[in-house]
Each structure stands twice: as structure tokens, then as C-alpha cells.
Write a protein that holds these residues in place. Structure first.
Motif, mmCIF file in Angstrom:
data_model
loop_
_atom_site.group_PDB
_atom_site.id
_atom_site.type_symbol
_atom_site.label_atom_id
_atom_site.label_comp_id
_atom_site.label_asym_id
_atom_site.label_seq_id
_atom_site.Cartn_x
_atom_site.Cartn_y
_atom_site.Cartn_z
ATOM 1 N N GLN A 122 0.850 -1.192 0.000
ATOM 2 C CA GLN A 122 0.000 0.000 0.000
ATOM 3 C C GLN A 122 0.884 1.240 0.000
ATOM 4 O O GLN A 122 1.812 1.353 0.781
ATOM 5 C CB GLN A 122 -0.896 -0.022 1.245
ATOM 6 C CG GLN A 122 -1.859 1.117 1.323
ATOM 7 C CD GLN A 122 -2.979 1.011 0.310
ATOM 8 O OE1 GLN A 122 -3.312 -0.067 -0.111
ATOM 9 N NE2 GLN A 122 -3.531 2.133 -0.069
ATOM 10 N N ARG A 123 0.626 2.146 -0.900
ATOM 11 C CA ARG A 123 1.426 3.356 -1.007
ATOM 12 C C ARG A 123 0.511 4.566 -0.903
ATOM 13 O O ARG A 123 -0.646 4.516 -1.291
ATOM 14 C CB ARG A 123 2.181 3.368 -2.331
ATOM 15 C CG ARG A 123 3.111 2.165 -2.471
ATOM 16 C CD ARG A 123 3.761 2.113 -3.821
ATOM 17 N NE ARG A 123 4.816 3.092 -3.992
ATOM 18 C CZ ARG A 123 6.058 2.937 -3.573
ATOM 19 N NH1 ARG A 123 6.395 1.849 -2.935
ATOM 20 N NH2 ARG A 123 6.971 3.858 -3.777
ATOM 21 N N VAL A 124 1.053 5.657 -0.389
ATOM 22 C CA VAL A 124 0.308 6.909 -0.293
ATOM 23 C C VAL A 124 1.117 7.998 -0.974
ATOM 24 O O VAL A 124 2.335 7.890 -1.131
ATOM 25 C CB VAL A 124 0.023 7.305 1.181
ATOM 26 C CG1 VAL A 124 -0.883 6.289 1.831
ATOM 27 C CG2 VAL A 124 1.304 7.456 1.958
ATOM 28 N N GLN A 125 0.443 9.034 -1.378
ATOM 29 C CA GLN A 125 1.084 10.133 -2.075
ATOM 30 C C GLN A 125 1.418 11.241 -1.094
ATOM 31 O O GLN A 125 0.629 11.578 -0.216
ATOM 32 C CB GLN A 125 0.149 10.663 -3.153
ATOM 33 C CG GLN A 125 0.724 11.798 -3.951
ATOM 34 C CD GLN A 125 -0.216 12.226 -5.059
ATOM 35 O OE1 GLN A 125 -1.262 11.616 -5.265
ATOM 36 N NE2 GLN A 125 0.141 13.264 -5.765
ATOM 37 N N ILE A 126 2.607 11.822 -1.258
ATOM 38 C CA ILE A 126 3.027 12.983 -0.473
ATOM 39 C C ILE A 126 3.388 14.075 -1.459
ATOM 40 O O ILE A 126 4.163 13.856 -2.382
ATOM 41 C CB ILE A 126 4.252 12.662 0.409
ATOM 42 C CG1 ILE A 126 3.911 11.581 1.416
ATOM 43 C CG2 ILE A 126 4.760 13.906 1.093
ATOM 44 C CD1 ILE A 126 5.101 11.117 2.234
ATOM 45 N N ILE A 176 14.933 8.361 -5.540
ATOM 46 C CA ILE A 176 15.842 9.142 -4.692
ATOM 47 C C ILE A 176 15.086 9.724 -3.498
ATOM 48 O O ILE A 176 15.574 9.680 -2.360
ATOM 49 C CB ILE A 176 16.529 10.248 -5.520
ATOM 50 C CG1 ILE A 176 17.456 9.605 -6.556
ATOM 51 C CG2 ILE A 176 17.299 11.207 -4.619
ATOM 52 C CD1 ILE A 176 18.023 10.577 -7.565
ATOM 53 N N CYS A 177 13.896 10.260 -3.744
ATOM 54 C CA CYS A 177 13.103 10.832 -2.648
ATOM 55 C C CYS A 177 12.705 9.762 -1.641
ATOM 56 O O CYS A 177 12.754 9.992 -0.423
ATOM 57 C CB CYS A 177 11.869 11.542 -3.201
ATOM 58 S SG CYS A 177 12.251 13.062 -4.078
ATOM 59 N N GLU A 178 12.296 8.579 -2.127
ATOM 60 C CA GLU A 178 11.931 7.499 -1.211
ATOM 61 C C GLU A 178 13.121 7.097 -0.348
ATOM 62 O O GLU A 178 12.980 6.886 0.858
ATOM 63 C CB GLU A 178 11.418 6.287 -1.984
ATOM 64 C CG GLU A 178 10.035 6.470 -2.533
ATOM 65 C CD GLU A 178 9.551 5.250 -3.307
ATOM 66 O OE1 GLU A 178 10.308 4.279 -3.466
ATOM 67 O OE2 GLU A 178 8.391 5.281 -3.749
ATOM 68 N N GLU A 179 14.300 7.008 -0.959
ATOM 69 C CA GLU A 179 15.506 6.651 -0.195
ATOM 70 C C GLU A 179 15.803 7.710 0.867
ATOM 71 O O GLU A 179 16.103 7.380 2.014
ATOM 72 C CB GLU A 179 16.702 6.515 -1.137
ATOM 73 C CG GLU A 179 17.995 6.188 -0.430
ATOM 74 C CD GLU A 179 19.181 6.155 -1.376
ATOM 75 O OE1 GLU A 179 20.306 6.400 -0.893
ATOM 76 O OE2 GLU A 179 19.000 5.909 -2.577
ATOM 77 N N ALA A 180 15.693 8.978 0.498
ATOM 78 C CA ALA A 180 15.972 10.057 1.436
ATOM 79 C C ALA A 180 14.986 10.028 2.609
ATOM 80 O O ALA A 180 15.384 10.206 3.771
ATOM 81 C CB ALA A 180 15.906 11.407 0.717
ATOM 82 N N ILE A 181 13.720 9.783 2.323
ATOM 83 C CA ILE A 181 12.719 9.742 3.395
ATOM 84 C C ILE A 181 12.956 8.549 4.308
ATOM 85 O O ILE A 181 12.892 8.657 5.537
ATOM 86 C CB ILE A 181 11.294 9.734 2.796
ATOM 87 C CG1 ILE A 181 11.010 11.083 2.136
ATOM 88 C CG2 ILE A 181 10.253 9.412 3.863
ATOM 89 C CD1 ILE A 181 9.751 11.119 1.289
ATOM 90 N N ARG A 182 13.265 7.366 3.717
ATOM 91 C CA ARG A 182 13.549 6.188 4.546
ATOM 92 C C ARG A 182 14.759 6.431 5.442
ATOM 93 O O ARG A 182 14.748 6.089 6.626
ATOM 94 C CB ARG A 182 13.793 4.958 3.664
ATOM 95 C CG ARG A 182 12.523 4.280 3.187
ATOM 96 C CD ARG A 182 12.807 2.920 2.576
ATOM 97 N NE ARG A 182 13.761 2.984 1.465
ATOM 98 C CZ ARG A 182 13.418 3.183 0.197
ATOM 99 N NH1 ARG A 182 12.159 3.312 -0.132
ATOM 100 N NH2 ARG A 182 14.344 3.230 -0.744
ATOM 101 N N ASP A 183 15.825 7.041 4.883
ATOM 102 C CA ASP A 183 17.014 7.343 5.687
ATOM 103 C C ASP A 183 16.676 8.300 6.828
ATOM 104 O O ASP A 183 17.130 8.123 7.958
ATOM 105 C CB ASP A 183 18.120 7.948 4.820
ATOM 106 C CG ASP A 183 18.725 6.943 3.846
ATOM 107 O OD1 ASP A 183 18.466 5.730 4.004
ATOM 108 O OD2 ASP A 183 19.427 7.381 2.918
#
Length: 94
Positions: free
Chosen positions: A50-54, A80-87
Motif C-alpha cells: 500500500q502506497r500513499v502520495q506525499i 531518490i526521494c523514497e531513499e531520502a525519506i527512509r534514511d
């Protein structure tokens, strides 16, 4: 002040117009096909997580640099954005 048209008066203007019927002799009848096996059901991929939009806004020069980095690394801005948010979440989780 002009009177607005009613839906009834507009329905004839937007009604689907059927194509003129062509004589049946002009189109050859399709030959009955040999009994073909039914196609196998398509295997569906497992449901993605399940994914949500930001939605976020950044300044134009930062976006331009981000696009260049994405091209250099053969990645998408999304990745890149997903990686940055996870980090970020990992660093700030307790």
C-alpha cells in the motif's frame, strides 16, 4: 437575459449517431474458426504494498540539481526521494 437550454433540448444534439448500415454482401462473413483452446488465465503479480502520495514543493534550482543527479545515477527522482525519506525516518526513529 437569455433562457438556458434544458437537458431535453440538448439531448438530441449530443445523441450518439449510428453509422450508416453497409450492405451485408460487401462484407464477407467470417469463417468459423477451428476450436481453439481457451487462453490460460493471466497470472497476476502480487499486490504491491500500500502506497500513499506525499506532495511537497522545492525551489527550482534544487529540483534541477536533483534531476541531474537522477540522470547521472540512472534512477528516478521518485526513487531518490523514497531513499531520502527512509534514511531520515531511520535516523530519527527510537
Amino acid at each position: 437575459m437569455s433562457k438556458r437550454p434544458t437537458l431535453d433540448s440538448l439531448s438530441s444534439r449530443f445523441a450518439r449517431k449510428d453509422a450508416p448500415a453497409e450492405p451485408a454482401a460487401a462484407v464477407p462473413a467470417p469463417e468459423p474458426a477451428a476450436a481453439e483452446p481457451e487462453p490460460a488465465p493471466v497470472a497476476r503479480a502480487p499486490k504491491r504494498e500500500q502506497r500513499v502520495q506525499i506532495l511537497t514543493r522545492i525551489d527550482a534550482p534544487t529540483r534541477k540539481r536533483l534531476k541531474l543527479i537522477a540522470v547521472e545515477q540512472d534512477r528516478t527522482i521518485q526513487e531518490i526521494c523514497e531513499e531520502a525519506i527512509r534514511d531520515f525516518v531511520t535516523r530519527h526513529s527510537r
